[in-house]
Write a protein that holds these residues in place. Sequence first.
Motif, short mmCIF file in Angstrom:
data_model
loop_
_atom_site.label_atom_id
_atom_site.label_comp_id
_atom_site.label_asym_id
_atom_site.label_seq_id
_atom_site.Cartn_x
_atom_site.Cartn_y
_atom_site.Cartn_z
N THR A 22 39.96 42.06 31.51
CA THR A 22 40.78 43.26 31.76
C THR A 22 39.90 44.49 31.94
O THR A 22 40.21 45.36 32.75
CB THR A 22 41.79 43.52 30.62
OG1 THR A 22 41.08 43.62 29.40
CG2 THR A 22 42.82 42.42 30.53
N GLN A 23 38.78 44.54 31.19
CA GLN A 23 37.88 45.69 31.35
C GLN A 23 37.29 45.71 32.76
O GLN A 23 37.21 46.75 33.39
CB GLN A 23 36.73 45.62 30.34
CG GLN A 23 37.15 45.89 28.92
CD GLN A 23 37.48 47.34 28.67
OE1 GLN A 23 37.03 48.21 29.38
NE2 GLN A 23 38.31 47.60 27.68
N MET A 57 47.65 54.08 35.96
CA MET A 57 47.30 52.68 36.16
C MET A 57 45.89 52.37 35.65
O MET A 57 45.66 51.36 35.00
CB MET A 57 47.35 52.33 37.66
CG MET A 57 48.74 52.14 38.21
SD MET A 57 49.52 50.69 37.52
CE MET A 57 48.46 49.42 38.23
N SER A 99 44.91 49.83 32.65
CA SER A 99 44.04 48.65 32.74
C SER A 99 42.98 48.69 31.65
O SER A 99 42.51 47.65 31.20
CB SER A 99 43.39 48.58 34.11
OG SER A 99 42.49 49.66 34.25
N MET A 114 38.58 44.35 35.42
CA MET A 114 39.67 44.72 36.32
C MET A 114 39.84 46.24 36.33
O MET A 114 40.03 46.86 37.37
CB MET A 114 41.00 44.12 35.82
CG MET A 114 41.37 42.75 36.32
SD MET A 114 41.25 42.53 38.06
CE MET A 114 42.87 42.95 38.59
N GLY A 115 39.77 46.80 35.12
CA GLY A 115 39.93 48.25 34.98
C GLY A 115 38.85 49.00 35.74
O GLY A 115 39.12 49.96 36.46
N THR A 161 50.84 48.25 26.16
CA THR A 161 50.30 49.20 27.13
C THR A 161 51.43 49.91 27.88
O THR A 161 51.35 51.11 28.14
CB THR A 161 49.39 48.46 28.12
OG1 THR A 161 48.38 47.80 27.37
CG2 THR A 161 48.77 49.40 29.11
N ILE A 220 44.82 47.82 27.98
CA ILE A 220 45.26 46.46 27.64
C ILE A 220 44.26 45.78 26.69
O ILE A 220 44.64 45.25 25.65
CB ILE A 220 45.43 45.60 28.92
CG1 ILE A 220 46.65 46.09 29.68
CG2 ILE A 220 45.61 44.14 28.56
CD1 ILE A 220 46.97 45.27 30.91
N LEU A 245 39.62 48.74 39.44
CA LEU A 245 40.74 49.63 39.80
C LEU A 245 40.29 51.09 39.84
O LEU A 245 40.67 51.85 40.72
CB LEU A 245 41.83 49.52 38.76
CG LEU A 245 43.01 48.62 39.02
CD1 LEU A 245 43.99 48.73 37.87
CD2 LEU A 245 43.70 49.04 40.32
#
Lengths: 306, 305
Positions: free
Chosen positions: B287-288, B223, B227, B290-291, B112, B230, B294
């Motif tokens: 991670t999704q 960013m 995210s 988190m994305g 990434t 990843i 964010l």
Amino acid sequence: MTQFIIRRTFYALISLFILSVTIFAIVRLTGDPVTMLAEPGARAEDLDRLRAEWGLDRSWPVQYLTFAKNVFTGDLGKSFNYQMPVSTLYFQRLPASLQLALAATFISFIIGIPAGLISAVKVNSAWDNAGKVVALFGLAVPGFWLGLVMILIFSVWLGWLPTSGQGGILHLIMPSVALGWYFAASLLRLTRSSMLEVMRSEYIKLARLKGLPGYVVIAVHAFKNALIPVLTLAGINLVVMINAGVIIEVIFAWPGIGRLLYEGIFQRDFPLVQGVVIQAGIMIVLINLTIDILYAYIDPRIRLAK
Amino acid sequence: MAFVTEQTRAALAGSAPILAGLRRRWLRLAAGLPVVPLAILIPFVLIAVFANVVAPYDPTEPIPGAKLFEPPFWADGANPAALLGTDFQGRDILSRLIYGARVSLIVGVMGTIVAGGVGTTLGIMAGYLGGWVDQVIMRITDAWLALPALVFAIFLATMVGPSMWNIIIILGAVYWTRYARVIRGEVLSLREREYVKLAEIAGASSARVILRHVLPNVLNSAMVLASLTIGVVIIAEASLSFLGVGVPPPEPAWGSMLADGRSMLMVGDWWLTVLPGLCIMMVVLATQLMGDWLRVRLDPQLRNL
């Protein structure tokens, strides 16, 4: 319109040119292509003969022109393993991949579109949240793993479905779900956002003000218009599925293009790998071009924009 | 109590609201944090970092004395030395899963970073410099986007030969295009902003304007994209490893473990394929999420991305 088509075709040609240069350069930058063209363990004089035969002893620009001319005339080289032109092999395998991709598209439609529609109509409700969970899992659960888990449950434990190969409708169920899964999630997201956008527009408000019943507004006025981007995505997805279903085809021993690519990797059949990749690129550039032209045909704003 | 003067008492009383305010701020931060994804990610990251401490065995060597395909602890005839059983070479599954986390996370994060670095740089160049630079970069972006990512990655991987670092570079080379597209669009609108124009009029060099005024403003989008990338990169690595062109054996990667266990699926040894897949799924899911978190926090405009 003609002007638009000319400009868009020109861009497509540039894309194809860049793709061919990229592939040509990567092959030459990452090693001596002759070692890939020769079967493992070939003798030095055989290598020299191959080098001359493929014109690899000439300068790069000359080599590129030959390469480009061959690709342009549909000559993608000959597979070592099959001793057959790669393009012939590709088109032999195309029907199987097309069948699987169509089935997967069907699966992605029956999951993605209704779920996206309900999510948008009942936005922020429990239905919408359920839709979000489906979309999330669609991205997070790798299709190949889903395929293996399905084999475990439906073939090994329950014995309902055949594990692999091409055959009747039963053979199609698991591979098409595994392949269509990811695309169902992307269709769901797009249907939802596209519907939400349309529902906010003036003509939907007008339709409601006219006193039309809610389902007529949704079905006739909103859904029809929200469907345009969704169908576009589905068209692109179909071509991607035909060419990129590698792992699913491997898992289910599906005799399509993906499996052909896998055989190419496994047997270090370099012309086969390169040919399939080029063919996939050409197909996708062409489908994008077609879709853009259709769009411009439908929507004058696109063809008149700079 | 004699030594507590009026002043201290006043000071203490005065500090109470400050402390309460601090606590409230902490609570708000904690409440806003995405609990579920962090609860998944933190253990995985810790396990990956301390794999050599946590893992009971060397993941690349058979356990001495253990048989091949020993069943996990819940099955009959389990070997207490290998909690999750052994694989086709008699290696410890648990240790391989633990080291697999390291491989997956390194490839996911580094891939990434490479993709984001290349894509953001090219996107800024295209958007800020415009003209023929823009044309060249965007034509290349379009062309590279035309190849399905996985097919392109497979092609590159067969060319350069497998190694973890090669895979990282390959995935970076495949996934930078999304960044270039999005960042270029943002830069095009940033370029028209007053402060950028003023900096240019004040005589700042292109490099200075880009570093001081453009880059900080596109970092949020980069960013958010990162995210979301990843997970995609982790799945791509697993796919390549599954096909045998990813991280080479005997290095433990979840994708190749899945492929190794596939033949045993037919006899019902499901844990060999299900467990590595579950690991991939959990990490990608986290991670999704988190994305998504964010994205909502950093840039509401990107919510529909």
